[in-house]
Design a protein around this motif. Sequence first.
Motif, PDB file in Angstrom:
ATOM      1  N   GLU A 148      28.780  55.697  14.460  1.00 37.91           N
ATOM      2  CA  GLU A 148      29.766  54.655  14.186  1.00 37.91           C
ATOM      3  C   GLU A 148      29.088  53.388  13.657  1.00 37.91           C
ATOM      4  OE1 GLU A 148      31.879  54.027  17.763  1.00 37.91           O
ATOM      5  OE2 GLU A 148      32.779  56.031  17.834  1.00 37.91           O
ATOM      6  N   ASP A 149      27.977  52.993  14.294  1.00 44.48           N
ATOM      7  CA  ASP A 149      27.283  51.776  13.868  1.00 44.48           C
ATOM      8  C   ASP A 149      26.586  51.979  12.529  1.00 44.48           C
ATOM      9  OD1 ASP A 149      28.181  50.781  16.191  1.00 44.48           O
ATOM     10  OD2 ASP A 149      26.272  50.783  17.242  1.00 44.48           O
ATOM     11  N   PHE A 150      26.098  53.200  12.278  1.00 38.27           N
ATOM     12  CA  PHE A 150      25.444  53.458  10.992  1.00 38.27           C
ATOM     13  C   PHE A 150      26.452  53.306   9.847  1.00 38.27           C
ATOM     14  CE2 PHE A 150      23.750  56.342   7.666  1.00 38.27           C
ATOM     15  CZ  PHE A 150      22.554  55.658   7.429  1.00 38.27           C
ATOM     16  N   ALA A 151      27.681  53.778  10.078  1.00 35.36           N
ATOM     17  CA  ALA A 151      28.720  53.638   9.062  1.00 35.36           C
ATOM     18  C   ALA A 151      29.034  52.154   8.824  1.00 35.36           C
ATOM     19  CB  ALA A 151      29.983  54.382   9.492  1.00 35.36           C
ATOM     20  N   TRP A 155      26.968  49.596   9.374  1.00 35.03           N
ATOM     21  CA  TRP A 155      25.798  48.989   8.741  1.00 35.03           C
ATOM     22  C   TRP A 155      25.752  49.321   7.247  1.00 35.03           C
ATOM     23  CZ3 TRP A 155      22.133  45.461   9.316  1.00 35.03           C
ATOM     24  CH2 TRP A 155      20.990  45.548   8.548  1.00 35.03           C
ATOM     25  N   GLU A 156      25.972  50.575   6.911  1.00 32.11           N
ATOM     26  CA  GLU A 156      25.910  50.975   5.510  1.00 32.11           C
ATOM     27  C   GLU A 156      27.019  50.307   4.700  1.00 32.11           C
ATOM     28  OE1 GLU A 156      23.607  53.518   3.692  1.00 32.11           O
ATOM     29  OE2 GLU A 156      22.785  52.042   5.067  1.00 32.11           O
ATOM     30  N   ALA A 157      28.210  50.209   5.284  1.00 38.90           N
ATOM     31  CA  ALA A 157      29.309  49.549   4.576  1.00 38.90           C
ATOM     32  C   ALA A 157      28.986  48.078   4.326  1.00 38.90           C
ATOM     33  CB  ALA A 157      30.602  49.685   5.381  1.00 38.90           C
ATOM     34  N   ALA A 158      28.431  47.409   5.336  1.00 42.29           N
ATOM     35  CA  ALA A 158      28.082  45.990   5.175  1.00 42.29           C
ATOM     36  C   ALA A 158      26.960  45.823   4.151  1.00 42.29           C
ATOM     37  CB  ALA A 158      27.668  45.400   6.521  1.00 42.29           C
ATOM     38  N   ARG A 159      25.982  46.733   4.167  1.00 41.98           N
ATOM     39  CA  ARG A 159      24.874  46.641   3.206  1.00 41.98           C
ATOM     40  C   ARG A 159      25.376  46.834   1.778  1.00 41.98           C
ATOM     41  NH1 ARG A 159      22.357  49.818   0.149  1.00 41.98           N
ATOM     42  NH2 ARG A 159      23.376  51.658   1.011  1.00 41.98           N
ATOM     43  N   GLU A 160      26.230  47.849   1.588  1.00 39.64           N
ATOM     44  CA  GLU A 160      26.746  48.101   0.249  1.00 39.64           C
ATOM     45  C   GLU A 160      27.584  46.920  -0.249  1.00 39.64           C
ATOM     46  OE1 GLU A 160      28.832  51.753   0.589  1.00 39.64           O
ATOM     47  OE2 GLU A 160      27.016  53.004   0.750  1.00 39.64           O
ATOM     48  N   GLY A 185      27.727  42.215  -3.911  1.00 43.88           N
ATOM     49  CA  GLY A 185      28.048  40.814  -4.083  1.00 43.88           C
ATOM     50  C   GLY A 185      26.850  40.003  -4.532  1.00 43.88           C
ATOM     51  N   THR A 186      26.810  38.766  -4.049  1.00 36.74           N
ATOM     52  CA  THR A 186      25.713  37.870  -4.425  1.00 36.74           C
ATOM     53  C   THR A 186      24.986  37.347  -3.201  1.00 36.74           C
ATOM     54  OG1 THR A 186      27.232  35.975  -4.435  1.00 36.74           O
ATOM     55  CG2 THR A 186      26.885  37.158  -6.534  1.00 36.74           C
ATOM     56  N   GLY A 187      25.312  37.848  -2.014  1.00 35.39           N
ATOM     57  CA  GLY A 187      24.678  37.375  -0.796  1.00 35.39           C
ATOM     58  C   GLY A 187      23.213  37.767  -0.707  1.00 35.39           C
ATOM     59  N   GLU A 188      22.571  37.265   0.361  1.00 34.90           N
ATOM     60  CA  GLU A 188      21.142  37.493   0.524  1.00 34.90           C
ATOM     61  C   GLU A 188      20.795  38.123   1.867  1.00 34.90           C
ATOM     62  OE1 GLU A 188      18.706  33.988   0.854  1.00 34.90           O
ATOM     63  OE2 GLU A 188      17.128  34.900  -0.374  1.00 34.90           O
ATOM     64  N   ARG A 189      21.498  37.727   2.932  1.00 36.40           N
ATOM     65  CA  ARG A 189      21.109  38.150   4.275  1.00 36.40           C
ATOM     66  C   ARG A 189      22.212  38.972   4.948  1.00 36.40           C
ATOM     67  NH1 ARG A 189      16.659  35.399   6.287  1.00 36.40           N
ATOM     68  NH2 ARG A 189      15.913  33.698   4.973  1.00 36.40           N
ATOM     69  N   LEU A 190      21.766  39.787   5.918  1.00 40.71           N
ATOM     70  CA  LEU A 190      22.694  40.592   6.725  1.00 40.71           C
ATOM     71  C   LEU A 190      22.135  40.694   8.130  1.00 40.71           C
ATOM     72  CD1 LEU A 190      25.177  42.423   7.018  1.00 40.71           C
ATOM     73  CD2 LEU A 190      23.768  44.350   6.252  1.00 40.71           C
ATOM     74  N   ALA A 191      22.972  40.447   9.138  1.00 40.00           N
ATOM     75  CA  ALA A 191      22.582  40.559  10.540  1.00 40.00           C
ATOM     76  C   ALA A 191      23.653  41.339  11.287  1.00 40.00           C
ATOM     77  CB  ALA A 191      22.383  39.178  11.165  1.00 40.00           C
ATOM     78  N   MET A 192      23.235  42.238  12.172  1.00 43.27           N
ATOM     79  CA  MET A 192      24.191  43.068  12.907  1.00 43.27           C
ATOM     80  C   MET A 192      23.509  43.618  14.161  1.00 43.27           C
ATOM     81  SD  MET A 192      26.382  46.371  11.507  1.00 43.27           S
ATOM     82  CE  MET A 192      27.108  45.418  10.179  1.00 43.27           C
ATOM     83  N   GLU A 193      24.307  43.797  15.216  1.00 41.59           N
ATOM     84  CA  GLU A 193      23.828  44.436  16.440  1.00 41.59           C
ATOM     85  C   GLU A 193      24.373  45.854  16.471  1.00 41.59           C
ATOM     86  OE1 GLU A 193      24.969  41.979  19.700  1.00 41.59           O
ATOM     87  OE2 GLU A 193      23.488  40.415  19.248  1.00 41.59           O
ATOM     88  N   VAL A 194      23.468  46.851  16.581  1.00 44.29           N
ATOM     89  CA  VAL A 194      23.863  48.256  16.494  1.00 44.29           C
ATOM     90  C   VAL A 194      23.230  49.029  17.640  1.00 44.29           C
ATOM     91  CG1 VAL A 194      24.075  48.136  13.990  1.00 44.29           C
ATOM     92  CG2 VAL A 194      21.914  48.842  15.004  1.00 44.29           C
ATOM     93  N   ARG A 195      23.755  50.248  17.839  1.00 44.88           N
ATOM     94  CA  ARG A 195      23.238  51.141  18.882  1.00 44.88           C
ATOM     95  C   ARG A 195      22.341  52.214  18.267  1.00 44.88           C
ATOM     96  NH1 ARG A 195      29.047  52.810  20.820  1.00 44.88           N
ATOM     97  NH2 ARG A 195      29.285  52.465  18.584  1.00 44.88           N
ATOM     98  N   TYR A 196      21.250  52.522  18.990  1.00 46.16           N
ATOM     99  CA  TYR A 196      20.370  53.632  18.639  1.00 46.16           C
ATOM    100  C   TYR A 196      20.379  54.627  19.792  1.00 46.16           C
ATOM    101  CZ  TYR A 196      18.206  51.747  14.406  1.00 46.16           C
ATOM    102  OH  TYR A 196      17.961  51.313  13.134  1.00 46.16           O
ATOM    103  N   ILE A 197      20.226  55.896  19.465  1.00 45.99           N
ATOM    104  CA  ILE A 197      20.136  56.942  20.492  1.00 45.99           C
ATOM    105  C   ILE A 197      18.656  57.283  20.625  1.00 45.99           C
ATOM    106  CG2 ILE A 197      20.887  59.235  21.206  1.00 45.99           C
ATOM    107  CD1 ILE A 197      23.290  58.889  19.314  1.00 45.99           C
ATOM    108  N   VAL A 198      18.009  56.713  21.646  1.00 47.73           N
ATOM    109  CA  VAL A 198      16.556  56.830  21.826  1.00 47.73           C
ATOM    110  C   VAL A 198      16.283  57.711  23.035  1.00 47.73           C
ATOM    111  CG1 VAL A 198      14.410  55.571  22.186  1.00 47.73           C
ATOM    112  CG2 VAL A 198      16.250  54.558  20.827  1.00 47.73           C
TER     113      VAL A 198
END
Length: 1020
Positions: A560-563, A565-570, A575-588
């Motif tokens: 869910e978080d990968f989807a 993150w990828e949507a926000a990155r794309e 666009g014309t922005g420069e930075r992206l910050a997000m809190e996501v879950r990893y399965i470690v």
Amino acid sequence: MDESLEKRVTLLVALRYALAPGCVLLAAAVYLSPAGRMLGLAELLVFAVLAAAWFGGAGPGLVAAALATLTLPQLDAPNYPLLGGLLDLPHFLMFIIAGLAVGWAVSRRASALREQARYARAMDVSDDGFWEWIVASDTIYTSPKLLEIYGFAPGTSFIGRDDLFARLPFQPEDHALVTRVFAEHFAGKTARCDVEARFIRDGETRWVQLGGVAARNTSGAVVHWTGTVRDITERKRSEEALRLSEEQYELAMAASESGYWDWHIPSDRFVSSRRALEMGGYDPDSFTTRDEFRKRNKMHPEDFARWEAARQTLFTGTGERLAMEVRYIVRGEIRWHGLKAICRRDDTGKVIRWTGSTTDVTERKRAEAAQRESEQRYARVVSVSDEAFWDWNAAVDELYLSPRFLEMFDFPPDTKFQGRAAFITRMPISTADREALEHAASEHFAGKTERMEIEFRASVRGEDRWIQATGRATFVEEQVDRWSGAIRDVTARRRAEEALRESQERHELAMAASESGHWDWHVSTDRYFVSPRAFELSGLEDEVWVNREDYRARINMHPEDFARWEAAREALFAGTGERLAMEVRYIVRGEIRWHSLQAICRRDASGKVIRWVGSTIDITNRKKAEEELQTMERKLRQAQRLEAMGTLAGGIAHDFNNILGAVLGYGEMAKRDASKGSRLARDLDSIMTAGERGRALVDRVLAFSRSAVGERVPVHVEGVVREVLDQVLAKLPPNVTVHAKMHADRAAVRGDATQVHQVVANLTNNAIQAMPDGGTLRVGLTVERAEGPSTATIGGREAGEYVVLTVADTGTGIAPELVDRIFDPFFTTKEVGTGTGLGLSLVHGIVSQLGGAIDVASRLGAGSTFTVYLPRCEDVAEPIDEMDSAPPRGVGQRVLIVDDEEPLVQIATRFLEDLGYKPVGFTSSSAALAEFRADPQRFDVLITDERMPEMSGSALIRKVREVRGSLPVVLMSGYLGEAPGEADEVLQKPVSRRDFAASLAKVLRHESISRPAASHSGKR
């Protein structure tokens, strides 16, 4: 020179000079032969002199001329005799001129051939290619190495200069550059032409360095042009690797928004990144020494003293890291900075490097929100070096060094060395590398290597220079005959490699200090880099991902978080922005870990993203703390609501209890005097029934408020559950079936059987009401063991054994948004008039009081399951019903009765009189205490209410016990959080005649056992 070589040289010289007499004797012999008379003696001797000079050189030619001059008069009469006819002057001069002329020409030719051979051998081992252009004839010569560099087949020839340059595979823009540089040199604008250019060989782009010098005639026209070409592809790649590394470092630091400093202590070289200067409010020029930093420091004086003290303590000890948060005064404003530093020590433990990062944590100080660090650092090393040559003739120990060779080692241009040993001795080779160089040469001379290749250091003009040497020896009879080679100054490349290593080390130190991982995606080449720390945080093996598809295939981010993150990155890329910050879950490793991702993109001139760099940090502990805080706040609010409602309900129930006490008491007395079967008896029975229903209601309210008085005893849970099920089955709707599975045997919990009964009854009644269209009610009872602490919907469990009650239905279910409210007082999902909203709140209160927990699972349309966990205490036998018997009676004991309600005092007085006691009643606790103090031995037992206006029952008991500690005491109340420890017996209101009889008999029996009967009789 060894002895055998010396003999060979001597023999060769002797053979050359032996040619002179041999040729003269041969000429004389021919002259004396029969055919010789046809030839003149002088002509034969001239041929002899010419032969000796041609094959032997000038020396043997002169010797042959002298012998011919002496021989001629002996065989033929001289024309112009001298010295008594010993020689003929004209022939002497002819012989001398012929020998010298031919010998000198032959010697010049041999010297030229030796020089050409020497240069040919040097060119053979050199990494440079050569060309030579004779302008007049448009003849051009290219060395084999030049053909090899450009990828031409060996032996390729060219028809003039234009043909050569037309076929050289330069890139178009570089071809124009080379043409322009050469044209400027031919025009006399430069003394030497030097240029670097790219060309294509075997489909690969490579770099060459071209250099040439044109020779001119007196009019300035070019008549001869000579030049060299060197493949510098590896040097260029090294420079590009350094540039990419520094750019990657810069982007990573920009993404983390931190500043950086680096203090090289031995050289006192102090470097601060532009970001660190900006954050500290400094001018944009860097510091060169740490003293300059101290003088211009803007850290708060108090914090600077703390930081310096901590740093000095670290330096004098054995530690490695230092972290501190300090204040800076930036443009008149106090800013908080987080400093993290790491030191590097030498072998003795002395600190030689002090590197760290600084992050503006002002916002986190103000709002407890962390900001990532960043840093930037730039460095570039570019150098170009020329080659030099040597040639050693081992046979004669003769060493040739090119002028560039002498220049590289700062020898005067005319320096000569008496053999190789003298040369090696005078070479300024570093002591640390001299042995390695000698070993490499020895291995090559022994035939163990095809070529000698080594890099060593030399001290030139007070500076250490790195030299690359390549040599090849030729052998005669397994002995070294010639040794030729080339050297090149590679100091620039070595410094570039060292700068790259330091840049990478600096980057690693900064990343280690910040404890974050980072990644770098070069979008145009799809090259993807992930730091070891990032792999570690994600729970993956430390490996190399060559492109982003590897990343997408192996990343273990929550889907869910990968989807997201990828949507926000794309969206950012589009666009014309420069930075992206997000809190996501990893399965470690099977565990959910929270990461904070911060990234920055770099765009080209058209706005297209070409670089994607970011950092990651594990924030799992912070997220868990936030979730636990929210859970605790929710439970606290619910507990506060229940406590408030319980306090209100308990107060109401207490007052109602007093009213019920009077009703039931007087009803019981009136019933005794009424005739059985009479209308009065029936009316009294109805009154008593209504009173008992009121008592049951009060019990439920008190149980909800956790104020019901009840003795905690082992309760056989399975017996209580079966009793409730019997009652349920008696009034069960026809469309509802019950399935019960009891596996608790004699397991018991410590509590009140009535409370356990209420829990089971409320849960089963709710389940039946949740199935208006029919269904199945499942009731289960088991014993389970919890191995460790766990949470539930209500409460939690510690390790231990639990009696587990499960009540499940197949009814309508509960909406998820209502689950947290179903235990609130007066909250109900039923229709008006169907429920009071106290059932589940009563269950909540009782279970919590017993130290248990409740889990709720429900789904709309599928039903609900309530699971109650009650701590197991011990096993008991099922309760046995006692036979009805007459209440125990007194024998005239005096009883002091205290209650603020006059009707209750009167009822208690009449009950006790009927039971054989002598009661004395008071409605004032103060008056009762005064009466007791007047004659403490007058009373045998005290019965008191708990809640009274002047003095509570507990306070009255304490004051009475101060006077007479052994007096038996019975406490009456219906509103106690816990039964006071001062009373011998506790009765819950309303109190019946049988309750009074049993309690008094119990406390007086205990009193009679604890003291002798004679003493008791004496008191009475």
